[in-house]
Design an enzyme around this catalytic site. Structure first.
Site, PDB file in Angstrom:
ATOM      1  N   PRO A 206       1.000  -1.390  -0.103  1.00 42.44           N
ATOM      2  CA  PRO A 206       0.060  -0.042  -0.038  1.00 42.44           C
ATOM      3  C   PRO A 206       0.863   1.251  -0.166  1.00 42.44           C
ATOM      4  CG  PRO A 206      -0.693  -1.719   1.803  1.00 42.44           C
ATOM      5  CD  PRO A 206       0.479  -1.966   1.211  1.00 42.44           C
ATOM      6  N   PRO A 207       0.246   2.334  -0.508  1.00 45.20           N
ATOM      7  CA  PRO A 207       0.962   3.543  -0.314  1.00 45.20           C
ATOM      8  C   PRO A 207       1.528   3.995   1.291  1.00 45.20           C
ATOM      9  CG  PRO A 207      -1.105   3.969  -1.601  1.00 45.20           C
ATOM     10  CD  PRO A 207      -1.159   2.540  -0.758  1.00 45.20           C
ATOM     11  N   THR A 209       3.912   2.889   2.765  1.00 46.14           N
ATOM     12  CA  THR A 209       4.625   1.677   3.577  1.00 46.14           C
ATOM     13  C   THR A 209       6.175   1.794   3.716  1.00 46.14           C
ATOM     14  OG1 THR A 209       4.223   0.283   1.914  1.00 46.14           O
ATOM     15  CG2 THR A 209       2.623   0.332   3.506  1.00 46.14           C
ATOM     16  N   GLY A 210       6.725   2.728   2.991  1.00 41.30           N
ATOM     17  CA  GLY A 210       8.430   2.796   2.583  1.00 41.30           C
ATOM     18  C   GLY A 210       8.957   1.871   1.912  1.00 41.30           C
ATOM     19  N   LYS A 211       8.170   1.827   0.600  1.00 43.61           N
ATOM     20  CA  LYS A 211       9.055   1.104  -0.351  1.00 43.61           C
ATOM     21  C   LYS A 211      10.264   1.952  -0.967  1.00 43.61           C
ATOM     22  CE  LYS A 211       5.150   0.966  -2.580  1.00 43.61           C
ATOM     23  NZ  LYS A 211       4.172   1.281  -1.699  1.00 43.61           N
ATOM     24  N   HIS A 426     -26.404   9.425  20.738  1.00 44.74           N
ATOM     25  CA  HIS A 426     -25.850   8.336  19.566  1.00 44.74           C
ATOM     26  C   HIS A 426     -24.627   7.890  19.931  1.00 44.74           C
ATOM     27  CE1 HIS A 426     -25.831   7.951  15.146  1.00 44.74           C
ATOM     28  NE2 HIS A 426     -24.601   7.877  15.263  1.00 44.74           N
ATOM     29  N   GLU A 427     -23.768   8.659  20.416  1.00 49.06           N
ATOM     30  CA  GLU A 427     -22.309   8.058  20.672  1.00 49.06           C
ATOM     31  C   GLU A 427     -22.257   7.078  21.865  1.00 49.06           C
ATOM     32  OE1 GLU A 427     -19.988   8.501  18.632  1.00 49.06           O
ATOM     33  OE2 GLU A 427     -20.860   9.909  17.397  1.00 49.06           O
ATOM     34  N   HIS A 430     -23.462   3.722  20.527  1.00 48.10           N
ATOM     35  CA  HIS A 430     -22.454   2.877  19.727  1.00 48.10           C
ATOM     36  C   HIS A 430     -21.627   2.156  21.096  1.00 48.10           C
ATOM     37  CE1 HIS A 430     -22.806   4.102  15.871  1.00 48.10           C
ATOM     38  NE2 HIS A 430     -22.413   5.406  15.846  1.00 48.10           N
ATOM     39  N   ASP A 503     -22.377   5.396   9.717  1.00 45.23           N
ATOM     40  CA  ASP A 503     -22.665   4.197  10.144  1.00 45.23           C
ATOM     41  C   ASP A 503     -23.241   3.358   9.071  1.00 45.23           C
ATOM     42  OD1 ASP A 503     -21.514   5.389  12.599  1.00 45.23           O
ATOM     43  OD2 ASP A 503     -23.586   5.786  13.323  1.00 45.23           O
TER      44      ASP A 503
END
Length: 609
Positions: A206-207, A209-211, A426-427, A430, A503
């Site tokens: 993935p972008p 990640t340190g390639k 609401h929170e 969850h 959600d």
């Protein structure tokens, strides 16, 4: 790495400068040179030239008379007098009457200054610069004014270069690349056995990640020249220029061997060739040249090709076969231990207090890449500066994670009491649904402070460790947790708001994946109904089933989400007293920690089970 900038410039660069100088010369200098001076004489001289018939052109004005000699090489000016017979005498002398006498020099001199002289300058400077450029390039002139020359950046290892110690969280990738470093240091050890190093190594992941950093670290450890170029830099407007750049790049690499050539985003030129009419001929020619060059040198000549991509599935099979890119090194998102190591590496650049717990920060930053972790450290340092401190503490790092996840706090966003109460319920909905289910991640923090991402509040859950497998029950619990906010609104207020849009999206995505990708439905069993492409770039999916089957999938997704929504509503109804108590506590405090949440939840004076 320390970049060594070469002074060479393409030939077209110098020609543009010459053309600019010539343009300014014609615009500013030539008109001044071409103007002739006007000589002022008395009226007697004018009359004498008329008698001698030495007048070429004449221009009679109200307050002056402008005239030239017979050869039209000089311009004169005199005042006017009361001379009634002047016109007849001028006509008899053969003078030509003109409206405006041009103050320019002869046509031959004009042609010399405007055409011949600039052309001589242009040709002379062009030959001089061509000679100099050929000398700089060892007698090899670059194709088409330097457009066919590789513009790869050359890095030479310095004392401050990047090493493997500067790259954390990718132990498996470093172990695979350490063998390359050892080969560049001790090639005889491999040639004695008859082994040869891979010609090409493909870094995929993935972008962020340190390639690229891993590639530079290989060059830093090996202490060899490092050529870096992006795949898009090979693609030119003119067909054949990209192939020429590939040839020039490999020529330079062979001259400086042992060395490392790094091609970033190789999918720009390495995409699969489809053979369709009207395709990208320039890209395909560039790819063909790259394939030819990789076949044109032996594995033991000291040139190692490293390449990086986020889309390995799009590369041409001829490029990824053994003998070209022999080895694929995955550079994945770091695990918990890797995230902690990356945070400590980047924390060397800042002043952090002794009580900072990087393990906790690493747990909170689950799923973050190396670049995102570096950004978290930098955001924490910026927050410390804004607070007038010179040391970064734990709260700075925790807040920086929230900034990366949900954006900055909106200082000027003022919710009404009614909206604030709805967001609080609401929170807590969850968090309470998550706490009432087994195998759910513990609640770390709950807040109802609006963020710049558009969130009016959020609930942060943090796993104790990395999870690589999810059971069917755990995914269903996640869906129920996503529906907990809407369920709380329904239980308490009897109406719903627009606050559950994200959600709904997440719950639907999980439910669909259970049926189409994970084989967690009794009806379809272990049949894949969906394929995932670009796994490192968001994982776009597309259905691979008939329209009738797709309709059944939609019905099953709706049924699954509704079932978990009803479960969340039931849990909140059974624990209504705790829901009210926690929501009021959050309403007053605006932000509470996971410890405060669990302390109120575990009190024996409520109806919680």
């Amino acid at each position: 790495m320390k970049e060594v900038k070469t002074p060479k410039k393409p030939l077209i660069y110098y020609y543009v400068i010459v053309l600019l100088v010539l343009f300014l010369f014609n615009l500013l200098v030539t008109p001044l040179l071409m103007k002739r001076q006007v000589v002022e004489v008395d009226y007697g001289t004018f009359m004498s030239m008329i008698e001698k018939k030495d007048i070429g052109e004449v221009q009679v004005e109200d307050n002056q008379i402008i005239f030239t000699n017979k050869e039209n090489t000089a311009i004169y000016k005199t005042g006017t007098m009361n001379d009634p017979g002047l016109t007849e005498r001028l006509y008899e002398s053969g003078a030509r009457f003109a409206k405006d006498i041009e103050k320019t020099m002869s046509p031959l001199l004009s042609i010399f200054l405007t055409v011949i002289l600039p052309l001589l300058i242009f040709v002379g400077l062009g030959q001089y610069m061509s000679k100099k450029l050929m000398e700089q390039q060892g007698g090899k002139n670059s194709m088409a004014f330097g457009m066919g020359k590789s513009n790869a950046k050359i890095y030479v290892q310095s004392a401050e270069g990047i090493h493997f110690s500067d790259v954390a969280g990718e132990d498996e990738a470093k172990e695979s690349l350490t063998e390359i470093v050892d080969y560049l240091h001790n090639p005889d050890k491999y040639t004695e056995v008859g082994a040869s190093m891979p010609k090409g190594i493909l870094l995929v992941g993935p972008p962020g990640t340190g390639k690229t950093m891993l590639a530079k670290a290989v060059a830093g450890e090996a202490n060899v020249p490092f050529f870096s170029i992006s795949g898009s830099e090979f693609v030119e407007m003119f067909v054949g220029m990209g192939a020429s750049k590939v040839r020039d790049l490999f020529r330079q690499a062979k001259e400086k061997a042992p060395c490392i050539v790094f091609i970033d985003e190789i999918d720009a030129i390495g995409k699969k060739r489809d053979g369709q009419v009207g395709g990208n001929d320039e890209r395909e020619q560039t790819l063909n040249q790259l394939l030819t060059e990789m076949d044109g040198f032996e594995g033991n000549n000291g040139v190692i090709i490293l390449a990086a991509t986020n889309r390995p599935e799009s590369l041409d099979p001829a490029l990824t076969r053994p003998g070209r890119f022999d080895r694929r090194v995955p550079v994945e998102l770091p695990d918990l231990q890797g995230r902690e190591a990356i945070l400590k590496v980047h924390a060397r650049k800042i002043k952090a207090s002794d009580d900072v717990d990087f393990h906790t920060i690493a747990r909170m930053a689950s799923g973050a890449s190396g670049a995102e972790l570096a950004n978290i450290i930098n955001e924490a340092a910026l927050r410390a500066v804004r607070s007038g401190r010179t040391v970064v503490n734990q709260s700075d790092l925790e807040e920086s994670i929230e900034v990366v996840i949900a954006g900055y706090q909106k200082k000027n966003a003022v919710l009404s009491d009614a909206e604030k109460k709805v967001v609080a319920y609401h929170e807590i909905g969850h968090a309470l649904v998550a706490a009432m289910q087994t195998h759910s991640a513990p609640v770390q923090k709950i807040t109802i402070i609006p963020r710049t991402s558009g969130a009016l509040g959020y609930t942060m859950q943090v796993e104790q460790g990395d999870k690589y497998l999810l059971t069917k029950q755990e995914i269903e619990n996640k869906i129920a947790t996503y529906t907990g906010g809407r369920a709380a609104e329904e239980v308490v207020f009897g109406e719903i708001t627009t606050g559950a849009s994200n959600d709904i999206e997440q719950a639907t995505k999980l439910a669909r994946a259970m049926i189409t990708q994970y084989g967690m439905s009794e009806k379809f069993d272990m049949v894949a109904m969906e394929t995932v492409t670009n796994q490192y770039l968001g994982g776009d999916s597309s259905l691979t089933c008939s329209a009738d089957t797709q309709k059944e999938i939609d019905q099953m997704v709706v049924s699954l989400v509704k079932e978990q929504h009803e479960k969340a509503r039931q849990l909140l109804t059974e624990n209504r007293k705790k829901l009210d108590e926690l929501a009021m506590f959050l309403y007053e405090r605006e932000t509470i920690t996971g410890e405060e949440f669990m302390e109120i939840l575990n009190r024996k004076d409520g109806a919680a089970v």
